[in-house]
Design a protein around this motif. Structure first.
Motif, PDB file in Angstrom:
ATOM      1  N   TRP A  71       0.735  -1.243  -0.013  1.00 41.17           N
ATOM      2  CA  TRP A  71      -0.059  -0.099  -0.044  1.00 41.17           C
ATOM      3  C   TRP A  71       0.891   1.107  -0.177  1.00 41.17           C
ATOM      4  O   TRP A  71       1.768   1.276   0.769  1.00 41.17           O
ATOM      5  CB  TRP A  71      -0.971  -0.158   1.215  1.00 41.17           C
ATOM      6  CG  TRP A  71      -1.939  -1.013   1.169  1.00 41.17           C
ATOM      7  CD1 TRP A  71      -1.713  -2.414   1.616  1.00 41.17           C
ATOM      8  CD2 TRP A  71      -3.305  -0.937   0.821  1.00 41.17           C
ATOM      9  NE1 TRP A  71      -2.863  -3.017   1.362  1.00 41.17           N
ATOM     10  CE2 TRP A  71      -4.107  -2.148   0.967  1.00 41.17           C
ATOM     11  CE3 TRP A  71      -4.240   0.168   0.359  1.00 41.17           C
ATOM     12  CZ2 TRP A  71      -5.404  -2.236   0.748  1.00 41.17           C
ATOM     13  CZ3 TRP A  71      -5.413   0.031   0.079  1.00 41.17           C
ATOM     14  CH2 TRP A  71      -5.893  -1.349   0.087  1.00 41.17           C
ATOM     15  N   LYS A  72       0.375   2.236  -0.576  1.00 42.44           N
ATOM     16  CA  LYS A  72       1.247   3.504  -0.941  1.00 42.44           C
ATOM     17  C   LYS A  72       0.404   4.762  -0.716  1.00 42.44           C
ATOM     18  O   LYS A  72      -0.822   4.643  -0.988  1.00 42.44           O
ATOM     19  CB  LYS A  72       1.894   3.705  -2.221  1.00 42.44           C
ATOM     20  CG  LYS A  72       2.795   2.294  -2.555  1.00 42.44           C
ATOM     21  CD  LYS A  72       3.999   2.603  -1.944  1.00 42.44           C
ATOM     22  CE  LYS A  72       4.999   1.621  -2.546  1.00 42.44           C
ATOM     23  NZ  LYS A  72       4.783   0.185  -2.693  1.00 42.44           N
ATOM     24  N   ALA A  73       1.042   5.840  -0.339  1.00 39.21           N
ATOM     25  CA  ALA A  73       0.233   7.108  -0.502  1.00 39.21           C
ATOM     26  C   ALA A  73       0.628   7.697  -1.593  1.00 39.21           C
ATOM     27  O   ALA A  73       1.954   8.287  -1.695  1.00 39.21           O
ATOM     28  CB  ALA A  73       0.594   7.928   1.084  1.00 39.21           C
ATOM     29  N   ASN A  81      -2.038  -1.514  -6.314  1.00 40.98           N
ATOM     30  CA  ASN A  81      -2.221  -2.186  -7.283  1.00 40.98           C
ATOM     31  C   ASN A  81      -1.390  -3.166  -7.483  1.00 40.98           C
ATOM     32  O   ASN A  81      -0.410  -3.600  -7.100  1.00 40.98           O
ATOM     33  CB  ASN A  81      -1.539  -0.794  -8.293  1.00 40.98           C
ATOM     34  CG  ASN A  81      -1.906  -1.200  -9.825  1.00 40.98           C
ATOM     35  OD1 ASN A  81      -1.565  -2.371 -10.326  1.00 40.98           O
ATOM     36  ND2 ASN A  81      -2.522  -0.325 -10.443  1.00 40.98           N
ATOM     37  N   THR A  82      -2.183  -4.169  -8.143  1.00 37.75           N
ATOM     38  CA  THR A  82      -1.711  -5.528  -8.368  1.00 37.75           C
ATOM     39  C   THR A  82      -0.413  -5.739  -9.038  1.00 37.75           C
ATOM     40  O   THR A  82       0.363  -6.540  -8.691  1.00 37.75           O
ATOM     41  CB  THR A  82      -2.553  -6.421  -8.998  1.00 37.75           C
ATOM     42  OG1 THR A  82      -2.940  -6.052 -10.259  1.00 37.75           O
ATOM     43  CG2 THR A  82      -4.086  -6.990  -7.945  1.00 37.75           C
ATOM     44  N   ASN A  83       0.067  -4.762  -9.843  1.00 39.38           N
ATOM     45  CA  ASN A  83       1.085  -4.553 -10.511  1.00 39.38           C
ATOM     46  C   ASN A  83       2.317  -4.134  -9.796  1.00 39.38           C
ATOM     47  O   ASN A  83       3.643  -4.182 -10.122  1.00 39.38           O
ATOM     48  CB  ASN A  83       1.163  -3.672 -11.853  1.00 39.38           C
ATOM     49  CG  ASN A  83       0.030  -4.412 -12.842  1.00 39.38           C
ATOM     50  OD1 ASN A  83      -0.059  -5.499 -13.050  1.00 39.38           O
ATOM     51  ND2 ASN A  83      -0.881  -3.325 -13.379  1.00 39.38           N
ATOM     52  N   ASP A  84       2.184  -3.602  -8.587  1.00 38.30           N
ATOM     53  CA  ASP A  84       3.098  -3.086  -7.541  1.00 38.30           C
ATOM     54  C   ASP A  84       4.120  -4.269  -6.814  1.00 38.30           C
ATOM     55  O   ASP A  84       3.215  -4.960  -6.034  1.00 38.30           O
ATOM     56  CB  ASP A  84       2.659  -2.101  -6.704  1.00 38.30           C
ATOM     57  CG  ASP A  84       3.720  -1.527  -5.835  1.00 38.30           C
ATOM     58  OD1 ASP A  84       4.978  -1.860  -5.853  1.00 38.30           O
ATOM     59  OD2 ASP A  84       3.312  -0.645  -5.067  1.00 38.30           O
ATOM     60  N   GLY A  87       6.148  -4.426  -2.510  1.00 40.33           N
ATOM     61  CA  GLY A  87       6.037  -4.780  -1.145  1.00 40.33           C
ATOM     62  C   GLY A  87       4.940  -5.907  -1.354  1.00 40.33           C
ATOM     63  O   GLY A  87       4.770  -6.061  -2.316  1.00 40.33           O
ATOM     64  N   THR A  88       4.823  -6.572  -0.026  1.00 40.20           N
ATOM     65  CA  THR A  88       3.916  -7.749   0.104  1.00 40.20           C
ATOM     66  C   THR A  88       2.534  -7.410  -0.081  1.00 40.20           C
ATOM     67  O   THR A  88       2.098  -6.431   0.560  1.00 40.20           O
ATOM     68  CB  THR A  88       3.946  -8.378   1.167  1.00 40.20           C
ATOM     69  OG1 THR A  88       5.570  -9.054   1.395  1.00 40.20           O
ATOM     70  CG2 THR A  88       3.211  -9.801   1.329  1.00 40.20           C
ATOM     71  N   HIS A  89       1.661  -8.013  -0.873  1.00 39.44           N
ATOM     72  CA  HIS A  89       0.321  -7.730  -1.099  1.00 39.44           C
ATOM     73  C   HIS A  89      -0.363  -8.411  -0.002  1.00 39.44           C
ATOM     74  O   HIS A  89      -0.260  -9.508   0.214  1.00 39.44           O
ATOM     75  CB  HIS A  89      -0.216  -8.118  -2.485  1.00 39.44           C
ATOM     76  CG  HIS A  89       0.248  -7.240  -3.588  1.00 39.44           C
ATOM     77  ND1 HIS A  89      -0.513  -6.006  -3.788  1.00 39.44           N
ATOM     78  CD2 HIS A  89       1.239  -7.200  -4.436  1.00 39.44           C
ATOM     79  CE1 HIS A  89      -0.053  -5.316  -4.782  1.00 39.44           C
ATOM     80  NE2 HIS A  89       1.010  -5.902  -5.241  1.00 39.44           N
ATOM     81  N   LYS A 239      -7.091  -6.310  -8.634  1.00 36.48           N
ATOM     82  CA  LYS A 239      -7.121  -5.124  -9.648  1.00 36.48           C
ATOM     83  C   LYS A 239      -6.279  -3.904  -9.068  1.00 36.48           C
ATOM     84  O   LYS A 239      -5.175  -3.650  -9.503  1.00 36.48           O
ATOM     85  CB  LYS A 239      -8.276  -4.953 -10.439  1.00 36.48           C
ATOM     86  CG  LYS A 239      -8.885  -6.034 -11.091  1.00 36.48           C
ATOM     87  CD  LYS A 239      -8.195  -6.267 -12.493  1.00 36.48           C
ATOM     88  CE  LYS A 239      -8.560  -7.502 -12.976  1.00 36.48           C
ATOM     89  NZ  LYS A 239      -8.067  -7.900 -14.365  1.00 36.48           N
ATOM     90  N   GLY A 240      -7.046  -3.186  -8.280  1.00 41.12           N
ATOM     91  CA  GLY A 240      -6.481  -1.916  -7.820  1.00 41.12           C
ATOM     92  C   GLY A 240      -7.640  -1.146  -6.955  1.00 41.12           C
ATOM     93  O   GLY A 240      -8.747  -1.304  -7.559  1.00 41.12           O
ATOM     94  N   VAL A 241      -7.392  -0.557  -5.885  1.00 38.90           N
ATOM     95  CA  VAL A 241      -8.350   0.392  -5.306  1.00 38.90           C
ATOM     96  C   VAL A 241      -7.622   1.266  -4.576  1.00 38.90           C
ATOM     97  O   VAL A 241      -6.380   1.460  -4.135  1.00 38.90           O
ATOM     98  CB  VAL A 241      -9.071  -0.408  -4.424  1.00 38.90           C
ATOM     99  CG1 VAL A 241      -8.281  -1.167  -3.196  1.00 38.90           C
ATOM    100  CG2 VAL A 241     -10.136   0.209  -3.810  1.00 38.90           C
TER     101      VAL A 241
END
Length: 252
Positions: A71-73, A81-84, A87-89, A239-241
């Motif tokens: 997660w990022k700010a 985003n799933t492509n990032d 870090g650990t999802h 996907k991403g949120v």
């Protein structure tokens, strides 16, 4: 200048371009600083921010507080985003725990996106995930889900995920556009809203509630919704949120 038409024309041209500059500045400037803030009235009412718009402070990976998460700010949004792969999802939860509260937040989701917000999460390594203990507020790109996924409204945006269909039918804004949601819990009674429309109203622990749980996938988790106090969780699922303006106030 009074008697010089050239100077008058120059002055008018300068005034015109000054007007155009301020017009563009006002209407096209980045208003992101207007987000993730509290008004004087909100502060007086006891609201506090759970996201400062600049960092992920106050949040940690579910059951793994020291793990670097994905997660990022970014640009005033708390996003994943799933492509990032930096870090650990996984789901993140608040450092604090909450019982009687009102929570509001804005969210937008990617095309075919699927996410959620959990309440009453027990942040413990003995549980497989946030959804093993906490009821979910579903976040979804309804319009682009496969046929049958919405399950009669039980899995649509704003629903008490997997337990009950929407109390009032309402569609979220399209993928990539902001929605506003609200969750309120008082003594185990929960209410959900999506863009101003109430979508759920249930009493945790009631006979009706027990029946809803027994007839859902949550029935396999013995501690699901057994507590009306816990962490708030954000789901990293598909996907991403993105979130912004995450605000909470304690109800005495």
């Amino acid at each position: 200048m009074k008697n010089n038409p050239v100077l008058k024309i120059v002055a008018l041209v300068v005034a015109f371009f000054v007007f155009i500059y301020f017009f563009i500045f006002y209407f096209f400037e980045d208003h992101s600083t207007d987000q993730n803030t509290l008004s004087a009235q909100e502060k007086a009412e006891g609201w506090v921010l759970l996201f400062d718009g600049e960092t992920t402070n106050g949040w940690h990976m579910f059951s793994k507080p020291n793990m670097k998460h994905a997660w990022k700010a970014i640009n005033g949004e708390l996003t994943t985003n799933t492509n990032d792969t930096s870090g650990t999802h996984g789901d993140i939860v608040t450092d604090g725990v909450y019982e009687n509260f009102e929570l509001t937040f804005d969210w937008k989701i990617a095309r075919e996106g699927n996410s959620g917000v959990f309440i009453n999460v027990q942040d413990d390594t003995s549980y497989i995930a946030t959804w093993a203990t906490g009821p979910e507020y579903q976040l979804l790109d309804n319009a682009n889900m496969q046929a049958g996924y919405l399950d009669g409204g039980k899995k649509g945006a704003g629903a008490l995920y997997g337990l009950a269909p929407l109390k009032t039918t309402v569609e979220p804004n399209p993928a990539g556009e902001w929605n506003n949601s609200r969750i309120k819990q008082v003594n185990g009674k929960i209410n959900y809203w999506l863009n101003g429309t109430m979508t759920a109203e249930e009493q945790i622990g009631s006979e009706r509630w027990k029946g809803l749980v027994a007839n859902s996938k949550a029935a396999v988790f013995p501690d699901f919704s057994k507590s009306t106090k816990g962490h708030i969780g954000l789901q990293d699922w598909a996907k991403g949120v993105s979130f912004r303006n995450i605000k909470i106030r304690i109800i005495q």
